[in-house]
Design an enzyme around this catalytic site. Structure first.
Site, mmCIF file in Angstrom:
data_model
loop_
_atom_site.group_PDB
_atom_site.id
_atom_site.type_symbol
_atom_site.label_atom_id
_atom_site.label_comp_id
_atom_site.label_asym_id
_atom_site.label_seq_id
_atom_site.Cartn_x
_atom_site.Cartn_y
_atom_site.Cartn_z
ATOM 1 N N HIS A 106 34.337 -2.606 -34.205
ATOM 2 C CA HIS A 106 33.191 -2.807 -35.113
ATOM 3 C C HIS A 106 32.275 -3.927 -34.616
ATOM 4 O O HIS A 106 31.586 -4.553 -35.419
ATOM 5 C CB HIS A 106 33.648 -3.133 -36.542
ATOM 6 N N SER B 122 8.514 -11.963 -18.535
ATOM 7 C CA SER B 122 7.568 -11.580 -19.583
ATOM 8 C C SER B 122 6.172 -11.989 -19.148
ATOM 9 O O SER B 122 5.995 -12.996 -18.471
ATOM 10 C CB SER B 122 7.949 -12.289 -20.884
ATOM 11 N N LYS C 122 11.049 -16.405 -20.169
ATOM 12 C CA LYS C 122 11.891 -15.232 -20.395
ATOM 13 C C LYS C 122 12.515 -14.647 -19.131
ATOM 14 O O LYS C 122 11.926 -14.633 -18.060
ATOM 15 C CB LYS C 122 11.076 -14.118 -21.070
ATOM 16 N N GLU D 213 18.358 -2.090 -20.105
ATOM 17 C CA GLU D 213 17.668 -1.420 -21.213
ATOM 18 C C GLU D 213 17.163 -0.037 -20.799
ATOM 19 O O GLU D 213 17.236 0.921 -21.559
ATOM 20 C CB GLU D 213 16.514 -2.292 -21.705
#
Ligand code: ARG
Length: 500
Positions: free
Chosen positions: A156, A277, A283, A290
């Protein structure tokens, strides 16, 4: 003039030409198409349709087309040629004249495309297996170094029990192993050759199909001509296999994304596989992972699209089936680049073992170990033990510490009290009560040296029960996370990869 224009009195509409043509994408099948034509020509010669001269000029003509395509010089990839089969056949006839026009004897584009596409899928299947093998090799190399590196195992997405980082990677590998077996099975299923089925009903020529099949690397000729020109199971199998590969990759990617977040900080992607970024100078983003996660979607879509195209089609060939290719090409490209980049980025992944260890001290990962101890050493029924340990967890929480690091001298009296009290509650359970009575009255227990609860449950023992490393080492059941067992799993997988 089109190869099939004999019965037409008007030229086709330009829109139709554009709509109908598949050359833009089925040109990918040029190698398989040429190979199929060469074998078909040999067969036609063997049964007396082509003279030796015709056969020779066909082979030479096809070889010259092959070279031109390879060098990017071929001029036949134009809408007017409709598809790869007509592009190559008409180019051949332009080159060698009448012999070229004899080549289409005893075959149809229906068995031609079924052959080309089956061969193509089989070749890509093997490449995909190789890429999966490389990925597994990388994962197992990393796993080997981390069979004792503690990390919190989750269910979980909540801390559950201590495992090793290596063990987690082996879990990924188990899925990739099934992906390879699935591909092997699909390869076997596609080992019947469709060539020689002709349009749908076979052909009056004695076309030596078994021989053709063997020459083209198949096990045998297909059983039924209508089935082999009217089915695309082999493409659907590959699409499903790829969807499963990508599903597994998406789960790996998701975990890498989570693990590389500041909150987890279990792993760090190398700069070479990270992105920045455009606005936030600080960043560093896991775009690779992704995209891997995101790209799985299109491969599921490709599978669903072809399933839908094939659903309820009447036998045999229908033009709908031309829609089979682009999705397969896309799924193949997607899975190949995904496997390559995942493999490469894993090789440079930094593993932050100290953070993993730190996070193991949250969430009372050793609670099950304490319950198991109460079962095996004190004879308490698991359900009761579960309850007792639950109170210990609440006790630890109230003091703001984790069970794995709690001061044993504080926990021990609390635990003993809980055990004694639970006996009162559970007095109906005669067996359990008897155990505790025995403990109280100094009757010799399982370990003959230990005679009562106090001696079974001393602080040294309890400390060991609650030790994170000991907890991991204890899970020696087959498939468990104990370093010894994980090493065994790694060895088994490495051996399996070797024999592929
Ligand atoms: N381009 C076609 C396809 O990809 C080849 C088969 C065409 N057959 C036909 N009977 N029109 O499916």
């Amino acid at each position: 003039m089109k190869l099939w224009s004999g019965r037409f009195s008007a030229n086709t509409n330009e829109l139709l030409d554009e709509f109908n043509a598949s050359i833009e994408f089925d040109k990918n099948l040029w190698r398989e198409d040429i190979l199929g034509s060469k074998e078909h020509a040999k067969m036609l010669h063997a049964i007396g349709i082509l003279s030796k001269n015709d056969l020779d000029s066909i082979q030479k003509g096809l070889d010259s087309i092959y070279k031109e395509i390879e060098n990017g010089e071929f001029k036949g990839f134009v809408t007017q040629n409709e598809d790869i089969h007509m592009a190559i056949e008409s180019s051949l006839s332009e080159r060698i004249g009448e012999a070229g026009k004899r080549l289409h004897t005893a075959r149809s584009r229906n068995d031609q495309v079924a052959l080309d596409f089956t061969l193509y899928c089989r070749n890509q299947n093997l490449i995909l297996q190789g890429l999966l093998k490389e990925l597994m090799t990388t994962l197992l190399n990393i796993a080997e170094q981390h069979t004792a590196t503690l990390m919190p195992g989750m269910t979980h997405l909540q801390h559950a029990q201590p495992i090793s980082f290596g063990y987690h990677l082996v879990a990924w590998c188990a899925g990739f192993k099934r992906d390879i077996i699935r591909l092997q099975n699909s390869y076997d299923l596609s080992s019947e050759c469709p060539l020689g089925s002709a349009a749908l009903a076979g052909t009056p020529y004695n076309n030596e199909r078994e021989n053709l099949a063997r020459e083209l690397g198949f096990k045998c000729a297909s059983l039924n001509a209508m089935d082999s020109v009217g089915s695309r199971d082999f493409a659907l199998d590959l699409l499903y296999n790829i969807a499963m590969v990508m599903l597994h990759i998406s789960r790996v990617a998701e975990e890498l994304i989570i693990w590389s977040s500041a909150e987890f900080n279990f792993v760090t992607f190398s700069d070479t596989f990270s992105t920045g970024s455009s606005i936030m100078p600080q960043k560093k983003n896991p775009d690779v992972a992704e995209l891997l996660r995101g790209k799985s979607g299109r491969t599921f879509g490709n599978l669903m699209a072809l399933l839908t195209t094939m659903k309820a089609l009447p036998y045999a060939y229908n033009k709908d089936m031309q829609e089979d290719k682009e999705g397969v090409f896309d799924s193949i490209n997607t899975s190949f680049i995904s496997l390559k980049i995942l493999n490469a980025s894993l090789k440079e992944l930094k593993i932050n073992t100290q953070n993993m260890l730190k996070m193991c001290q949250k969430g009372h990962l050793v609670a099950t170990d304490l319950a198991d101890f109460l079962v095996t050493e004190v004879g308490i029924p698991f359900r009761v033990a579960h309850h007792i340990v639950g109170s210990c967890v609440a006790f630890a929480e109230s003091r703001g510490v984790d069970l794995s690091v709690i001061d044993i001298s504080v926990l021990l009296p609390f635990l003993r009290k809980e055990i004694v009290e639970s006996r009162a509650l559970d007095s109906k359970d005669s067996k359990f009560s008897a155990t505790l009575q025995n403990l109280d009255s100094n009757v010799v227990s399982k370990d003959s040296k230990k005679t009562n609860l106090d001696s079974i449950l001393d602080s040294k023992t309890l400390k060991k029960v609650l030790d994170l490393n000991e907890s991991m080492k204890r899970r020696t059941s087959k498939g468990g996370t104990a370093p010894k067992e994980t090493k065994q799993q790694i060895k088994t997988l490495q051996k399996w990869l070797k024999q592929l």
